[in-house]
Design a protein around this motif. Structure first.
Motif, PDB file in Angstrom:
ATOM      1  N   VAL A  87      57.545  38.531  42.146  1.00  0.00           N
ATOM      2  CA  VAL A  87      57.265  37.312  42.908  1.00  0.00           C
ATOM      3  C   VAL A  87      56.364  37.593  44.102  1.00  0.00           C
ATOM      4  O   VAL A  87      55.500  36.776  44.440  1.00  0.00           O
ATOM      5  CB  VAL A  87      58.584  36.635  43.341  1.00  0.00           C
ATOM      6  N   ALA A  88      56.512  38.735  44.768  1.00  0.00           N
ATOM      7  CA  ALA A  88      55.657  39.038  45.914  1.00  0.00           C
ATOM      8  C   ALA A  88      54.203  39.174  45.474  1.00  0.00           C
ATOM      9  O   ALA A  88      53.287  38.680  46.151  1.00  0.00           O
ATOM     10  CB  ALA A  88      56.129  40.315  46.609  1.00  0.00           C
ATOM     11  N   TYR A  89      53.972  39.834  44.346  1.00  0.00           N
ATOM     12  CA  TYR A  89      52.612  39.956  43.832  1.00  0.00           C
ATOM     13  C   TYR A  89      52.054  38.586  43.457  1.00  0.00           C
ATOM     14  O   TYR A  89      50.895  38.271  43.759  1.00  0.00           O
ATOM     15  CB  TYR A  89      52.597  40.889  42.626  1.00  0.00           C
ATOM     16  N   TYR A  90      52.862  37.750  42.802  1.00  0.00           N
ATOM     17  CA  TYR A  90      52.398  36.413  42.432  1.00  0.00           C
ATOM     18  C   TYR A  90      52.044  35.588  43.661  1.00  0.00           C
ATOM     19  O   TYR A  90      51.065  34.831  43.661  1.00  0.00           O
ATOM     20  CB  TYR A  90      53.462  35.704  41.606  1.00  0.00           C
ATOM     21  N   LEU A  91      52.835  35.714  44.713  1.00  0.00           N
ATOM     22  CA  LEU A  91      52.524  34.990  45.947  1.00  0.00           C
ATOM     23  C   LEU A  91      51.211  35.488  46.551  1.00  0.00           C
ATOM     24  O   LEU A  91      50.418  34.692  47.081  1.00  0.00           O
ATOM     25  CB  LEU A  91      53.669  35.147  46.950  1.00  0.00           C
ATOM     26  N   LEU A  92      50.993  36.794  46.484  1.00  0.00           N
ATOM     27  CA  LEU A  92      49.738  37.350  46.976  1.00  0.00           C
ATOM     28  C   LEU A  92      48.556  36.786  46.202  1.00  0.00           C
ATOM     29  O   LEU A  92      47.547  36.347  46.790  1.00  0.00           O
ATOM     30  CB  LEU A  92      49.763  38.872  46.863  1.00  0.00           C
ATOM     31  N   ILE A  93      48.643  36.775  44.867  1.00  0.00           N
ATOM     32  CA  ILE A  93      47.543  36.262  44.050  1.00  0.00           C
ATOM     33  C   ILE A  93      47.412  34.757  44.216  1.00  0.00           C
ATOM     34  O   ILE A  93      46.300  34.205  44.145  1.00  0.00           O
ATOM     35  CB  ILE A  93      47.748  36.651  42.579  1.00  0.00           C
ATOM     36  N   HIS A  94      48.526  34.068  44.465  1.00  0.00           N
ATOM     37  CA  HIS A  94      48.466  32.628  44.747  1.00  0.00           C
ATOM     38  C   HIS A  94      47.567  32.367  45.960  1.00  0.00           C
ATOM     39  O   HIS A  94      46.681  31.505  45.927  1.00  0.00           O
ATOM     40  CB  HIS A  94      49.879  32.100  45.000  1.00  0.00           C
ATOM     41  N   GLY A  95      47.792  33.122  47.034  1.00  0.00           N
ATOM     42  CA  GLY A  95      46.945  32.977  48.206  1.00  0.00           C
ATOM     43  C   GLY A  95      45.510  33.389  47.942  1.00  0.00           C
ATOM     44  O   GLY A  95      44.561  32.768  48.440  1.00  0.00           O
ATOM     45  N   VAL A 104      37.757  35.238  36.226  1.00  0.00           N
ATOM     46  CA  VAL A 104      38.233  36.550  35.774  1.00  0.00           C
ATOM     47  C   VAL A 104      37.921  37.637  36.806  1.00  0.00           C
ATOM     48  O   VAL A 104      38.809  38.430  37.161  1.00  0.00           O
ATOM     49  CB  VAL A 104      37.638  36.897  34.392  1.00  0.00           C
ATOM     50  N   PRO A 105      36.686  37.728  37.332  1.00  0.00           N
ATOM     51  CA  PRO A 105      36.444  38.761  38.354  1.00  0.00           C
ATOM     52  C   PRO A 105      37.321  38.575  39.586  1.00  0.00           C
ATOM     53  O   PRO A 105      37.799  39.562  40.169  1.00  0.00           O
ATOM     54  CB  PRO A 105      34.957  38.580  38.694  1.00  0.00           C
ATOM     55  N   SER A 106      37.539  37.328  39.994  1.00  0.00           N
ATOM     56  CA  SER A 106      38.362  37.093  41.177  1.00  0.00           C
ATOM     57  C   SER A 106      39.796  37.541  40.951  1.00  0.00           C
ATOM     58  O   SER A 106      40.405  38.176  41.816  1.00  0.00           O
ATOM     59  CB  SER A 106      38.333  35.610  41.543  1.00  0.00           C
ATOM     60  N   LEU A 107      40.363  37.227  39.793  1.00  0.00           N
ATOM     61  CA  LEU A 107      41.742  37.622  39.504  1.00  0.00           C
ATOM     62  C   LEU A 107      41.899  39.137  39.485  1.00  0.00           C
ATOM     63  O   LEU A 107      42.946  39.663  39.871  1.00  0.00           O
ATOM     64  CB  LEU A 107      42.186  37.040  38.165  1.00  0.00           C
ATOM     65  N   ARG A 108      40.862  39.844  39.048  1.00  0.00           N
ATOM     66  CA  ARG A 108      40.962  41.294  38.896  1.00  0.00           C
ATOM     67  C   ARG A 108      40.525  42.068  40.136  1.00  0.00           C
ATOM     68  O   ARG A 108      40.830  43.265  40.255  1.00  0.00           O
ATOM     69  CB  ARG A 108      40.133  41.738  37.689  1.00  0.00           C
ATOM     70  N   LEU A 109      39.821  41.413  41.041  1.00  0.00           N
ATOM     71  CA  LEU A 109      39.284  42.129  42.196  1.00  0.00           C
ATOM     72  C   LEU A 109      40.361  42.751  43.084  1.00  0.00           C
ATOM     73  O   LEU A 109      40.154  43.868  43.590  1.00  0.00           O
ATOM     74  CB  LEU A 109      38.387  41.202  43.016  1.00  0.00           C
ATOM     75  N   PRO A 110      41.530  42.109  43.321  1.00  0.00           N
ATOM     76  CA  PRO A 110      42.542  42.785  44.133  1.00  0.00           C
ATOM     77  C   PRO A 110      42.961  44.135  43.562  1.00  0.00           C
ATOM     78  O   PRO A 110      43.216  45.085  44.321  1.00  0.00           O
ATOM     79  CB  PRO A 110      43.708  41.792  44.134  1.00  0.00           C
ATOM     80  N   ALA A 111      43.032  44.243  42.237  1.00  0.00           N
ATOM     81  CA  ALA A 111      43.381  45.531  41.631  1.00  0.00           C
ATOM     82  C   ALA A 111      42.285  46.549  41.858  1.00  0.00           C
ATOM     83  O   ALA A 111      42.554  47.721  42.163  1.00  0.00           O
ATOM     84  CB  ALA A 111      43.640  45.354  40.133  1.00  0.00           C
ATOM     85  N   ALA A 112      41.029  46.132  41.731  1.00  0.00           N
ATOM     86  CA  ALA A 112      39.918  47.053  41.959  1.00  0.00           C
ATOM     87  C   ALA A 112      39.924  47.559  43.395  1.00  0.00           C
ATOM     88  O   ALA A 112      39.745  48.768  43.648  1.00  0.00           O
ATOM     89  CB  ALA A 112      38.589  46.357  41.641  1.00  0.00           C
ATOM     90  N   LEU A 113      40.126  46.664  44.343  1.00  0.00           N
ATOM     91  CA  LEU A 113      40.166  47.066  45.746  1.00  0.00           C
ATOM     92  C   LEU A 113      41.359  47.971  46.029  1.00  0.00           C
ATOM     93  O   LEU A 113      41.261  48.914  46.823  1.00  0.00           O
ATOM     94  CB  LEU A 113      40.216  45.827  46.638  1.00  0.00           C
ATOM     95  N   SER A 114      42.475  47.698  45.384  1.00  0.00           N
ATOM     96  CA  SER A 114      43.670  48.525  45.592  1.00  0.00           C
ATOM     97  C   SER A 114      43.432  49.955  45.143  1.00  0.00           C
ATOM     98  O   SER A 114      43.804  50.918  45.838  1.00  0.00           O
ATOM     99  CB  SER A 114      44.864  47.929  44.841  1.00  0.00           C
TER     100      SER A 114
END
Length: 500
Positions: A87-95, A104-114
């Motif tokens: 749920v914490a990850y989903y809330l992060l991606i929600h924001g 698709v690039p936007s959804l995956r970009l947090p993983a790339a930055l991480s």
């Protein structure tokens, strides 16, 4: 971790403390030593961002989008029923979606930055433990691994957990070198982030326990006793999630089989996405484990103990999923780079390049599909393009199967957000059920009344009879009332247009 031997603290990672385990550590040029975190981060981004949107979203990523695109209240209702540990990850991606959209690039970009951040921290941690050159090589090695690209291009929390795993370990060694309440507080906060991103990644604490024990044995310091206290915030925050996950596990992981002994030799290749790269990294890391002293043992524990726990736990309950161990990969890279410590940088870098070369076939294939096996891709975008181009006002659509592994309805909702056929058998959607699944009409023939054209989307390739994969009574209602006008197949899917 090994304490001090008449020298002051050395923060550069190339002085006496960094060389405490014995091997000579030639210094990097000062400018390179100070920026050693930057080059692995940039290389990671340069590799991971290549074709980041080419592979279609796969079912786990569709689950992320389905959950994170809901209003916050509905998202919390979902967490009470399924995926509560995420749920914490989903809330992060929600924001994130609110700010940057859900392409698709936007959804995956947090993983790339991480993972770019994780590569930078690997270089910092390696410099602190073994010297700046080892840290730089470890970070670059992490950047070229196929697993870094695979999970850096996935809208799931494994990359974020890897970032927190390296951060927590770095903060642990800082606290062991100079124990202090603020350092322990930072370590505690990183553990909370680790557990919120992926609960099973907290098994890293087993390796940390070994590091603390070795430090205490090396130099008795009562301040090391603060380590158990640093675990308390994580326990308090994560215990409710663990309890919730325990109740949801049977439903979420019912597909997971118990591990066998034959799974262990396959684990490096499965985790790193390439058997050749896995063999190279394991060989180098094994030498590093045996030759890098107490710090090498501590890093080895951060790899081996979580893997052992997941294996044993998988024998008792559904848990054995190799990607859950992604957070251990940076520590394997540090051990491998430690093995290369006697080599000068210009001789160590070709081995990094070799790892990249061995992983090149996997790098290419993972950009085509995220499905397993990669020889069985599922092309949701191609299927939705066919439906979008051929549909007419009043058309309906039927999905088979309609359960979580399929996510056919979620894929159509994602790739045809504004204009798609009416879901004629839908009774309650995933938001209404507060799950990731919809409920369908129990009497399909009645619900299909009044619809003259129906699109049928099914898993699998059925060019001669698209109704082959449809279960009763849905198949019976379609066969009795419609004829197949045209059939299309794309990788992994069959699309059919049925007319009354």
């Amino acid at each position: 971790m090994d304490g001090h031997h008449g020298t002051g603290p050395d923060r550069s990672g190339t002085g006496p403390r960094a060389a405490a385990d014995g091997d000579p550590q030639p210094d990097l040029p000062r400018w390179l030593d100070r920026t050693r975190w930057l080059w692995p981060a940039l290389l990671t981004l340069a590799i991971v961002l290549v074709q980041i949107d080419r592979a279609p979203l796969w079912r786990d990523e569709l689950a992320t989008w389905s959950a994170a695109s809901r209003p916050t209240g509905d998202l919390l209702r979902l967490a009470a029923n399924i995926d509560g540990v995420a749920v914490a990850y989903y809330l992060l991606i929600h924001g994130w979606i609110e700010l940057f959209g859900d392409s698709v690039p936007s959804l995956r970009l947090p993983a790339a930055l991480s993972l770019a951040g994780a590569a930078a921290l690997v270089a910092v941690l390696g410099g602190r433990l073994f010297g700046g050159r080892v840290g730089l090589v470890a970070g670059l090695l992490f950047a070229v691994l196929p697993s870094t690209s695979r999970y850096g291009q996935e809208a799931r929390p494994y990359a974020l957990a890897t970032l927190f795993a390296v951060l927590a370990t770095l903060l642990l060694f800082r606290a062991l070198d100079r124990p202090g309440w603020w350092r322990w507080a930072g370590y505690a906060a990183a553990l909370v982030g680790l557990g919120l991103s992926h609960l099973l990644a907290t098994s890293l604490v087993l390796g940390h326990a070994v590091a603390v024990g070795l430090a205490w044995h090396r130099q008795t310091d009562r301040r090391y006793a603060r380590w158990p206290l640093a675990l308390v915030p994580a326990i308090l925050v994560l215990a409710p999630l663990a309890w919730l996950g325990r109740d949801q596990q049977a439903r979420q992981l019912a597909w997971v089989r118990p591990p066998t002994l034959t799974d262990l030799p396959d684990l490096p290749g499965d985790l790193l996405q390439s058997g050749a790269v896995g063999g190279l990294l394991v060989g180098l890391a094994a030498v590093g484990l045996l030759t890098r002293g107490r710090r090498g043992v501590a890093l080895g524990a951060c790899v081996l103990l979580p893997a052992a726990l997941l294996y044993v736990g998988g024998l008792l309950t559904p848990l054995w999923v190799p990607r859950y161990l992604l957070f251990t990969v940076p520590f394997g890279c540090l051990l491998a780079a430690g093995t290369l410590a006697p080599l000068r940088l210009r001789r160590a870098l070709p081995i990094v390049a070799l790892a990249g070369l061995l992983g090149a076939p996997a790098q290419a294939s993972l950009r085509r599909t995220h499905e397993t096996p990669r020889s069985a891709p599922i092309d949701y975008p191609a299927a939705t393009r066919i439906i979008g181009a051929g549909q007419r006002p009043g058309d309906g659509i039927v999905y088979s199967p309609r359960d979580m592994p399929g996510f056919l309805d979620v894929a159509v909702a994602y790739y045809l957000p504004d204009r798609r056929p009416r879901d004629v058998l839908l009774v309650e959607g995933p938001v209404a059920t507060a799950t990731l699944e919809a409920t369908e009409c129990p009497l399909p023939a009645q619900c299909l009344a009044g619809v003259d054209r129906v699109w049928l989307l099914t898993r699998g390739v059925h060019p001669t009879d698209p109704l082959t994969g449809v279960t009763r009574p849905k198949a019976t209602a379609l066969r009795d009332n419609f004829r197949v006008e045209r059939t299309w197949t794309v990788p992994g899917l069959t699309i059919a247009l049925l007319t009354r």
